[in-house]
Structure formats: C-alpha cells, structure tokens
Design a protein around this motif. Structure first.
Motif, PDB file in Angstrom:
ATOM      1  N   SER A  55       0.859  -1.197   0.000  1.00  0.00           N
ATOM      2  CA  SER A  55       0.000   0.000   0.000  1.00  0.00           C
ATOM      3  C   SER A  55       0.886   1.233   0.000  1.00  0.00           C
ATOM      4  O   SER A  55       1.730   1.406   0.879  1.00  0.00           O
ATOM      5  N   PHE A  79      -0.486   5.670   9.797  1.00  0.00           N
ATOM      6  CA  PHE A  79      -0.271   5.317   8.398  1.00  0.00           C
ATOM      7  C   PHE A  79      -1.592   5.480   7.673  1.00  0.00           C
ATOM      8  O   PHE A  79      -2.624   4.989   8.140  1.00  0.00           O
ATOM      9  N   THR A  80      -1.556   6.188   6.556  1.00  0.00           N
ATOM     10  CA  THR A  80      -2.777   6.363   5.765  1.00  0.00           C
ATOM     11  C   THR A  80      -2.481   6.175   4.288  1.00  0.00           C
ATOM     12  O   THR A  80      -1.406   6.544   3.810  1.00  0.00           O
ATOM     13  N   THR A  81      -3.449   5.590   3.596  1.00  0.00           N
ATOM     14  CA  THR A  81      -3.326   5.503   2.141  1.00  0.00           C
ATOM     15  C   THR A  81      -4.021   6.692   1.487  1.00  0.00           C
ATOM     16  O   THR A  81      -3.984   6.844   0.282  1.00  0.00           O
ATOM     17  N   ARG A  82      -4.666   7.498   2.310  1.00  0.00           N
ATOM     18  CA  ARG A  82      -5.391   8.656   1.760  1.00  0.00           C
ATOM     19  C   ARG A  82      -4.954   9.948   2.437  1.00  0.00           C
ATOM     20  O   ARG A  82      -5.772  10.658   3.039  1.00  0.00           O
ATOM     21  N   THR A 124      -6.949  13.178   2.304  1.00  0.00           N
ATOM     22  CA  THR A 124      -8.149  13.462   3.110  1.00  0.00           C
ATOM     23  C   THR A 124      -7.789  14.004   4.495  1.00  0.00           C
ATOM     24  O   THR A 124      -8.633  14.034   5.392  1.00  0.00           O
ATOM     25  N   TYR A 152     -11.025  -2.101  15.833  1.00  0.00           N
ATOM     26  CA  TYR A 152     -10.934  -2.235  14.368  1.00  0.00           C
ATOM     27  C   TYR A 152      -9.586  -1.750  13.850  1.00  0.00           C
ATOM     28  O   TYR A 152      -9.255  -1.953  12.688  1.00  0.00           O
ATOM     29  N   VAL A 153      -8.819  -1.151  14.713  1.00  0.00           N
ATOM     30  CA  VAL A 153      -7.449  -0.813  14.340  1.00  0.00           C
ATOM     31  C   VAL A 153      -6.524  -1.877  14.938  1.00  0.00           C
ATOM     32  O   VAL A 153      -6.605  -2.192  16.124  1.00  0.00           O
ATOM     33  N   LEU A 154      -5.677  -2.446  14.057  1.00  0.00           N
ATOM     34  CA  LEU A 154      -4.828  -3.565  14.473  1.00  0.00           C
ATOM     35  C   LEU A 154      -3.423  -3.063  14.774  1.00  0.00           C
ATOM     36  O   LEU A 154      -2.888  -2.222  14.065  1.00  0.00           O
ATOM     37  N   TYR A 156      -0.459  -3.734  11.942  1.00  0.00           N
ATOM     38  CA  TYR A 156      -0.478  -3.186  10.585  1.00  0.00           C
ATOM     39  C   TYR A 156      -0.161  -1.704  10.612  1.00  0.00           C
ATOM     40  O   TYR A 156      -0.621  -0.980  11.502  1.00  0.00           O
ATOM     41  N   ILE A 189      -4.494   5.238  13.479  1.00  0.00           N
ATOM     42  CA  ILE A 189      -5.028   5.853  12.260  1.00  0.00           C
ATOM     43  C   ILE A 189      -5.549   7.254  12.533  1.00  0.00           C
ATOM     44  O   ILE A 189      -5.896   7.621  13.655  1.00  0.00           O
ATOM     45  N   MET A 190      -5.576   8.030  11.434  1.00  0.00           N
ATOM     46  CA  MET A 190      -6.363   9.244  11.462  1.00  0.00           C
ATOM     47  C   MET A 190      -7.709   8.820  10.885  1.00  0.00           C
ATOM     48  O   MET A 190      -7.758   8.116   9.873  1.00  0.00           O
ATOM     49  N   HIS A 239     -15.132   9.588   4.489  1.00  0.00           N
ATOM     50  CA  HIS A 239     -14.638   8.877   3.308  1.00  0.00           C
ATOM     51  C   HIS A 239     -14.117   7.470   3.582  1.00  0.00           C
ATOM     52  O   HIS A 239     -13.539   6.846   2.696  1.00  0.00           O
ATOM     53  N   ASP A 240     -14.303   6.993   4.767  1.00  0.00           N
ATOM     54  CA  ASP A 240     -13.908   5.616   5.079  1.00  0.00           C
ATOM     55  C   ASP A 240     -15.091   4.969   5.788  1.00  0.00           C
ATOM     56  O   ASP A 240     -15.578   5.507   6.796  1.00  0.00           O
ATOM     57  N   ARG A 250     -15.513   2.308   7.634  1.00  0.00           N
ATOM     58  CA  ARG A 250     -15.389   1.873   9.043  1.00  0.00           C
ATOM     59  C   ARG A 250     -15.399   3.078   9.974  1.00  0.00           C
ATOM     60  O   ARG A 250     -16.054   3.069  11.025  1.00  0.00           O
ATOM     61  N   ARG A 254       1.485  -5.626   3.881  1.00  0.00           N
ATOM     62  CA  ARG A 254       0.663  -6.462   4.754  1.00  0.00           C
ATOM     63  C   ARG A 254       1.454  -7.681   5.246  1.00  0.00           C
ATOM     64  O   ARG A 254       1.170  -8.228   6.312  1.00  0.00           O
TER      65      ARG A 254
END
Ligand code: ANZ
Length: 962
Positions: free
Chosen positions: A304, A321-324, A327, A417-419, A422, A427-428, A433-434, A436, A515
C-alpha cells in the motif's frame, strides 16, 4: 453395471488373435523396458561438470529443467489423481528430449511432516521407519508409470545429507542482514565492521566497543534475517505448536485440525521475509506464472502506498499510516489499537470537560475505561476485529492530538478495528470517506467533514449521508489550510501535493506499507530439521560451524508434542526434543574453547525442505557445496526471456499459491544476494494442473459408501439395494472412491493410463474420473499395434516402401498430424495431441493394407512421449537398435500441411462477380451459403430475390436473380 468396474466387456475377447496388444502384453513390455531404461540410464541428464558429468554433445544442447511439486510420502499411497501432473511433465520432458534438449527431470520426496509423526505417536513406530516404508511403496507405484526420471538425482528431505544443507542455508540466513540501501542481503560480519568503524550509528547511541556480548547480540538480532523474538505468535494449544500466518484460516483457526489459534507472546524463530516484500512483488512481473497466482501473492504481500503523518500531542506525536493523505483535512478524530504502547502515556488522570457518556462508556476515569476495553479486545481474533459488518466498539482515551494541517484538536480513541500489527497501529479517522470510520463516528456521535466532492448526487452535508463516500475519482474540497490547499485537485494530485507538504513541514513523509509479516519459523515438533543453533550461558544464540552439520535428530522415547485444552490460551508449548537432556545440554568448542551450551529444541517447519530442493536436484551428491556454481548456472541461470533464471517448467496444484511458492522465492533471493546461486527466482514458469475428481456416493445418512460397489439401474444409483446419491467430489480414501494407478495398470497397462489421463481434457481443468472410459485409450493402442504388428503371426506388418511411394492422402494425414502434435505438445495441450494421433491412426486403419514404413515410424515417434513403452517396443520391432527416447521428433513437410484450396467462381446472371478460396471437399450446400454471403455477390444482387442457384462444388456457383 458397476460404475467403476468396467470388466463387463472384457478388453480381450476369448477368441483374440494370438499377437494382439493385451493387458498381459502391455505388462510384459512395460516391465521389460523399464528394466532396460534403468540399466542403461536412459534418462540420465548429464551435468557440465562434477560426478554427474556426461556426454558433452548432450550438455552442449539447449537445456530444459522440468519439475513437479514433489510429493509427501503418505501411507495411503497414490490414487489416479496424484500422477496427473507427473505424467504431464513426463510427456513434456520426453518431447523436449526428442526436440534437441538436454532435459533434467526427476522426483524426490518432501518427507518431513505431521502424518508420520502422528502415526509414530499412536504406534511407537519411528517416523523415519514409516516414512521410508511409504516412500518405498510410492517409488514402486511411480516406477510402474514409466516416468523418465533421472533417478540418480532423487532424494528425500529427511536424508541427513540433504538436511545438512537445509541447516546450512538457515545459517546463511541467520548470518546475514538486509542492507536497505543496497537492496540486498549481506553477511552480518559486514554490518559488525560498519558498527565497529563508526560508519553506521549503533542503535541506542553507544559505541560498538562499549557494548557487552549480550548487548551486541541483541543489536544484531534486530538485523539478522533469521532472528528469535518475543513477538505475539499464533499459538494453537490443540496442536501443541505455533503456526505461521499462512497456516491460520480467515476465521482464526488452524488450517489443519481446525483448532482455535491465539495470539500469544512466545520466543520463536522468525525469517525476515518482510525485507524482501518489494522485490517479491516486483520480480513477479518477469515470471511466466498464471495471473491468478501472481495476484494472490501480490495481495498476500499487500503493498500500500501512502504516507506517515505525525499528530502532535503533549510535545510528542502519534504517527499514523494512511493511504489517503489527501483526506487529511477530513480527519476529525484518531484511533489507536488497544494494545498501542502510547495509550498509557497520553491517557490523562481525569476526563476532560465535555467528554460525554457515549465516549467514556460510563467509566469513572480514562484509565479504567482503557483497561476495561483492552480486556474485551484481547479475546478477539484479528479477523473478528476487522469484520466489516460488526458494530464498531471503542472508548475515548481522554486525550486530544493536533491535526497538523489545520491545527484542529481531535479526540483520540482506542478501538479494536485498528490492528497493532499493521501500519503504525494508529489511524487518522476520516469518517466522511472511510466506511469503518463512518460507522464508528455515527456510533460515537463524532463530527465529520466532507473533503472529497461526492459524484453521486449527494451534497457535502454529511448529516444527510448514510454511508461514506469513498471514490478516488473526484475532486478535493474544503481543504485549505494556512500554507497548503488541495481544493480542486483530483485525488492523485492531492496526494502528491499533501505528501510534499508533509515532508516540507516535517509533519510526515510518503511511505509504502506491506501487509506481509515475518515468517514464523519454529515448530514444537519432533519430525523436522533441528536448528543448527545453541545458546551459551548468557542465552546468546550461537551458530554451529559447518563442520558440525548435519545436526541429526536424536532418538527419542516420545515423539508427541504436548497438546493442551484447545481453548486454553494461557498454556505454553513443550517440545519433544527438550525432553532429551543428553542431546540438549552439550559441551562444544565453537572456536573459543570447550564450553557448555544448550541446544535449540524447536524444529523447522515442514516448508523448509521444499524451499530449495530444485537446487539439490542439480548436484545431489555434492558434499562440499549446496550446489556447484557452474552446474547451477547451466540449469537455472538467467537467460533470454528469463532475467531471474529459474526452473523452465514447474507443475503442481494451485493450493500452493502463497505458502511454498513465497517461501521458496524468498530463500532463492537470499542465496542469490549472498552469491551462492545465479538465479534470483526458483521457478520461471509455473503451471497449475486441474484436479481429477471422482463421484462420491452417499447413503441416506450422508455417509460415503464404497464407489466400486455401487450399481446403476435406469439412472438410479444403488448400494446393497438401497438408493444412494451421487455427487462429484475429491478422490480419496475417506470418500471411499479412490482408484489406484496399480488397478488401472493391471487392467490395461501404464501406457493406457497415461493416455487416458492426458486425454481427459485440458491439463489445467478439473475433470471427473471415469474408469469405464479408460478402455477407449486401450483400444487406440490396440489399433496402433495392429498397424505395425501382424496380430496372427506377431511379425512386422509394414510395407517396405520409400516415403515418395506413399499415397498423397496418407502423406497429408501424416504431416498434418506431425505438425499438430508438435504444436500441441509444445503448448502442453496433450488432449488435442492425442486426438490428432488417433485421427492419423484411424486413417491408416481405414486405408487398409500394410502401413508404409515411413508412416509407421513417424507414428511411433509421435506416440513416444505419450505412451513410451509401446512406442519403444514397436520402434525396436521396426528394426532399430537404439532407444526411441533420444530419437528426433518428426518434423512436418509444409507442402502437405498447408490446406489445399480451390478457387470457386461465383456468377450472377452469368457474369463473374466473385472468387472464393474453398476446401476441395466442400459440400454443395456449404458452397451455396458461402457464395450468397459474399459481399460482392450481395452487392451484385442489390436486394433482388433469387430464382435459382446452380452449384457445381467446389468450382462454380451460378445465381439467377428473380
Ligand atoms: C485515512 C483514510 C481515509 C484511510 C480514507 C482510508 C480511507 P490498506 O489499503 O489496507 O493499506 N489503517 C491503517 N492502519 C490500520 C490499522 N493498523 N488497522 C486498521 N486500519 C488501518 O489500508 C490502509 C488504510 O487503512 C489507511 O488509510 C487507514 O485508514 C487504515 F478515506 O487513513 B486510511
């Protein structure tokens, strides 16, 4: 009539001619030629050098290394499904031999494994004894199939001469580290030099010279490609062992045995496969593998691209860590994994003002809330925690962090829901837009901000939304800060701009996340390779020197791992090797005088032996090296179209998509980096064969009944007079529907079995076994035989004529078959190759009279890869003294292959309007249709009706319009 016993119409009628091809003839021929081939070493593939060096003329040829996924020697032996791939590679290998290649084809055994150990636990038989007995049985079964293996190259992974090198490779991996700048593994000694010379800062900031032995070992442990760690692992009390991620099912149970698997902190060996994540993805491109398998590997590695962003808090920061990153302006809260180590640090003593009841869960203090939630989260598997549909749970930590892009204070939650395993475990949250985050924000009444303009008609007022808007194909809005604005940009451009801003402002950086996790490499088992590792009195792991390899398994009283109540997560494994004091506690001289050591008592996972076996086939008896460099380069080195080298063809089941194939690729790359091999990939071309399925018959209770005893009566299936159901399923002992190759060989011979398996359908498609259909291929061989041998006298029956005297029809049939079979064998379309052989054979049968010698010889050569025994026999009867195995495969003469056509003239009202190239054998009806469909004819008719069509196939069509 019995479904699986076809003997109702005997293949050999009582009045059979005395020299007909029968099962008895097949049995005699097959046994005889197998002995000759063995005695003469017909399938020996010469190496360019070393103990297997041989015929320089053969060595000089282009080479092909054709390989099967080697079998586990199961006690049940083979059923007819197992050899499908072995027969296919054998046909292909034989064809390659006949087309000018030096072909390496052999088969060994993947012989460590659980079944033998379980059998040992039950019966007290040493796993080696039962495994060797099973191998002996399978070798016999395989030999009967006439597989052209170079037997000098076979071995089993349990041979100490083999696992010596498996241990040796472990030591290479242990003694190396991954240099991320050079993008390759290097000897650990070079890292030590860099630390000692001050060229590389020592983690912790102290000088290398000031560190104790133990401290140095700890530092190096962070770099070694094989390392022991206390990380949480998959502990399966029901099996008494830990498991790799790849061995755990999506619902958190053991793939084998279906026991619950728990995350537990245990000191275990790991392989740093994650260091190779990007190369394991990148190098897939150049491999000739099924796309589906490449995709599974890519997904498993899970690359990712995104960014790390630091959210300041109390003078420190939380990194997400964010893939977006585009946002970022929409991040209205943060979530940490419950286990995140920073949770305690930032949790205040009391709730801040305005922390409402839904956020605090009614707990008196943040500490209490966090503790309660952590206890609840610990009992769930990662998969349960990530389930999309589940209600989002969590709790406020009482802390706020700062969104770096706009200075907003955002509340920090913990939620399962945050592991932790990973990204960064934090998370932010961008609820708009997400999905979950959206569900969580709704449940906890958290604010949302739309920062990607919806393209589906809804507005930017998130209060009216009932799900997140997740599209990547839209423009950024409401995203302007003091020194950066993303408004109006597309997602891709916005990502680039914000990443640039993050790096400029020191708030983060672009990054790639994977991953893939490191490969858990120890098992609490007896029947596996012992680790060549001992611990000194300080507990520091030391490598055994090569001179002490192989480290053999000790003889033990009790082979069983200790198993526990499958649901008791608090249990700890106990290894069978640890119960042998004499073996475990040793005095050794590792170069610094005799000292006391304790051996590692775990064993390697049973994937270890299959991680490098292709290399050992090349140079199986080498006791100085894993494989000689020249020999490795000869068979596996990079070459035209194969930039990473590798085996030319590897055939096996699709179930190994990730585990075996990923691990083997990883080991190849380490060995390549360290300069031991020239190939950075083990398998250039991969082919997945389909499965042979079989009917499963079940009685009214759903219990499988013996398929061989089921009868069919008017479409109904009966077992002992009772109706049973019939469904297609797997073949095997447990479903009582296994058919063994031995039965079919006894009934018809191995050549018939080989032909049948290859003729059943395209190799990559699953197909149902039908014993009744096997006889069809037997009859083909009978007709083939009859075309060469006089059934009454046993004499050769061919016509001694030159090819120039053969009639044109037969020459055309022959050369078309040669051309088609050649292409089909090269393309592994064995079923259509057999159809073409059948066609030619039928042509000859129909033509009557003795078959001209040149045609008979070519036919025998065409058949040789598919049915080698009968081909060898007929070849010799045709008067040759050398084996058919190394003869040249026939080449078609193009003048007979090109389809002959004739030109047909089409007239409309007596005037020539078109010319058609047609098959001379075309029928009047077909020719008329073709003429009427021709564009020029349609134009000439101009829509007028037709009064009459006169057809003189194949040369003339005359159309009379109305
Ligand atoms: C903000 C965001 C906004 C995200 C958005 C997604 C969509 P993949 O693609 O699987 O790599 N994430 C990051 N770490 C996580 C963890 N430890 N546990 C659970 N979720 C985690 O997914 C990356 C995305 O998953 C990240 O990007 C993060 O949410 C979440 F509109 O950040 B995202």
């Amino acid at each position: 009539m019995s479904e699986t016993n076809p003997a109702a119409t005997p293949a050999v009628p009582a009045d059979a001619a005395p020299h007909r091809y029968t099962a008895a003839v097949a049995a005699e021929i097959e046994a005889r030629w197998q002995d000759v081939w063995d005695a003469e070493g017909t399938y020996a593939a010469p190496n360019p050098t070393g103990d297997l060096a041989g015929d320089p003329e053969l060595v000089a040829r282009p080479k092909k290394f054709i390989m099967d996924m080697f079998p586990y020697p199961s006690g049940a032996g083979l059923h007819v499904g197992h050899p499908l791939g072995y027969i296919a590679t054998d046909v292909y290998a034989r064809f390659q031999r006949m087309t000018g290649h030096n072909v390496l084809h052999t088969l060994g055994f993947d012989a460590f494994g659980l079944p033998a150990e379980q059998y040992a636990v039950q019966t007290g038989t040493h796993p080696r004894a039962s495994t060797e007995a099973n191998m002996k049985n399978m070798v016999g079964q395989l030999r009967r199939l006439g597989l052209g293996h170079d037997k000098r190259r076979s071995f089993a992974t349990i041979d100490p001469e083999y696992y010596k090198w498996t241990q040796w490779i472990f030591l290479q991996i242990f003694n190396s580290w991954y240099d991320t700048d050079a993008r390759r593994a290097r000897p650990i000694a070079e890292l030590v030099e860099q630390f000692a010379a001050g060229e590389r800062p020592v983690p912790g900031g102290r000088a290398w010279a000031d560190l104790s032995e133990v401290e140095r070992a700890d530092v190096l442990g962070e770099y070694r490609l094989a390392y022991a760690s206390d990380a949480p692992v998959n502990w399966c009390p029901g099996l008494g062992t830990v498991l790799a991620n790849e061995e755990v099912t999506a619902d958190g149970r053991s793939e084998r045995g279906n026991f619950p698997v728990f995350k537990s902190k245990l000191r275990q060996w790991n392989m740093r496969i994650t260091a190779y994540a990007d190369r394991l993805i990148d190098d897939l491109d150049a491999l000739d593998w099924p796309e589906a398998i490449k995709l599974q590997q890519r997904n498993w590695i899970g690359r990712s691209e995104g960014a790390r962003v630091d959210f300041p808090i109390d003078g420190e920061h939380i990194t997400v860590f964010t893939t977006r990153p585009d946002t970022l302006f929409g991040a209205t809260y943060m979530v940490l994994a419950p286990e995140h180590p920073l949770v305690e640090k930032f949790t205040p003593a009391a709730w801040p003002e305005g922390a409402h009841q839904v956020w605090t869960g009614g707990h008196a203090t943040p500490a209490e809330a966090v503790a309660a939630y952590r206890a609840q989260a610990a009992s769930k598997s990662d998969v349960e925690r990530q389930a999309e549909a589940k209600d989002k749970t969590g709790v406020f930590t009482g802390a706020y962090a700062t969104n770096p892009v706009n200075g907003e204070q955002v509340p920090v939650f913990i939620a399962d829901y945050v592991l932790m395993g990973y990204g960064t475990g934090a998370i932010m949250a961008v609820p708009a837009h997400d999905s979950r985050d959206f569900a969580f924000a709704r449940a906890f009444e958290l604010p949302m901000r739309c920062v990607v303009q919806p393209t589906d008609g809804r507005g930017t007022d998130t209060d009216t939304w009932d799900d997140a808007f997740g599209s990547h194909d839209a423009a950024i809005v409401q995203s302007t800060g003091a020194d950066v604005s993303l408004d109006g940009l597309g997602v891709t451009d916005a990502k680039a701009r914000i990443t640039e801003w993050l790096e400029r402002s020191g708030a983060g950086e672009g990054t790639v996340n994977f991953r893939l996790r490191d490969w858990l490499f120890s098992r609490q088992r007896y029947w596996g390779e012992p680790f060549p590792i001992v611990y000194d009195e300080d507990g520091v792991a030391r490598a055994l020197p090569e001179s002490m390899l192989p480290l053999e398994l000790p003889e033990v009283e009790d082979y069983s791992p200790r198993t526990f109540d499958p649901d008791d997560a608090d249990t700890r494994p106990e290894t069978p090797l640890s119960r042998n004091d004499e073996w475990v506690h040793v005095t050794l001289d590792l170069g610094d005088g005799p000292k006391k050591y304790r051996r590692e008592t775990n064993t390697m996972p049973n994937w270890a032996g299959s991680c490098w076996y292709e290399l050992r086939y090349l140079d199986p008896h080498n006791d100085r090296q894993l494989v000689d460099a020249e020999i490795e380069r000869y068979w596996m080195g990079p070459r035209e179209g194969m930039p990473h080298g590798g085996v030319d063809l590897y055939v096996g089941g699709a179930e190994h998509a990730v585990l075996h194939l990923l691990y083997a690729r990883f080991w190849s790359k380490v060995l390549f980096d360290l300069g031991h091999v020239s190939s950075a990939e083990p398998f250039h071309k991969l082919y997945n064969q389909g499965m042979i399925q079989a009917y499963v018959y079940r009685d009214s209770r759903g219990i499988a009944v013996p398929a061989a005893e089921v009868t069919e009566d008017d479409g109904a299936y009966l077992y002992q007079g009772e109706r049973v159901s019939r469904l297609l399923g797997k073949m095997g002992k447990s479903l009582k529907n296994a058919v063994t190759p031995d039965e079919i060989c006894a009934e018809y011979g191995a050549d018939t079995l080989r032909l049948y398996e290859m003729a059943m359908g395209p190799l990559d498609v699953s197909r149902p076994w039908d014993t009744r259909a096997v006889v069809g291929q037997f009859r083909l061989l009978q007709r083939l035989w009859r075309n060469v041998v006089d059934e009454e006298t046993g004499e050769l029956s061919v016509a001694e004529v030159a090819e120039s005297d053969v009639d044109a029809d037969t020459l055309r049939a022959l050369h078309k078959a040669v051309d088609g079979v050649r292409q089909d064998l090269e393309g592994m379309r064995f079923n259509t190759a057999i159809a073409k052989v059948t066609e030619l054979n039928n042509h000859l049968t129909k033509a009557g009279g003795p078959v001209p010698r040149p045609v008979a010889e070519a036919l025998v050569l065409l058949v040789a890869p598919l049915a080698p025994h009968v081909a060898e026999e007929l070849w010799r009867r045709l008067g040759h003294t050398d084996s058919v195995v190394h003869r040249d495969f026939p080449v078609a003469d193009p003048q007979y292959v090109a389809d002959e056509t004739v030109t047909c003239v089409v007239q409309v009202k007596g005037k020539v309007k078109a010319r058609l190239e047609v098959d001379p054998a075309i029928s009047d009806e077909e020719l008329e249709k073709a003429a009427l469909a021709d564009d020029k004819v349609v134009a000439a008719l101009g829509g007028a009706g037709i009064r009459k069509v006169i057809v003189r196939a194949p040369k003339l069509v005359n159309i009379v319009p109305a």
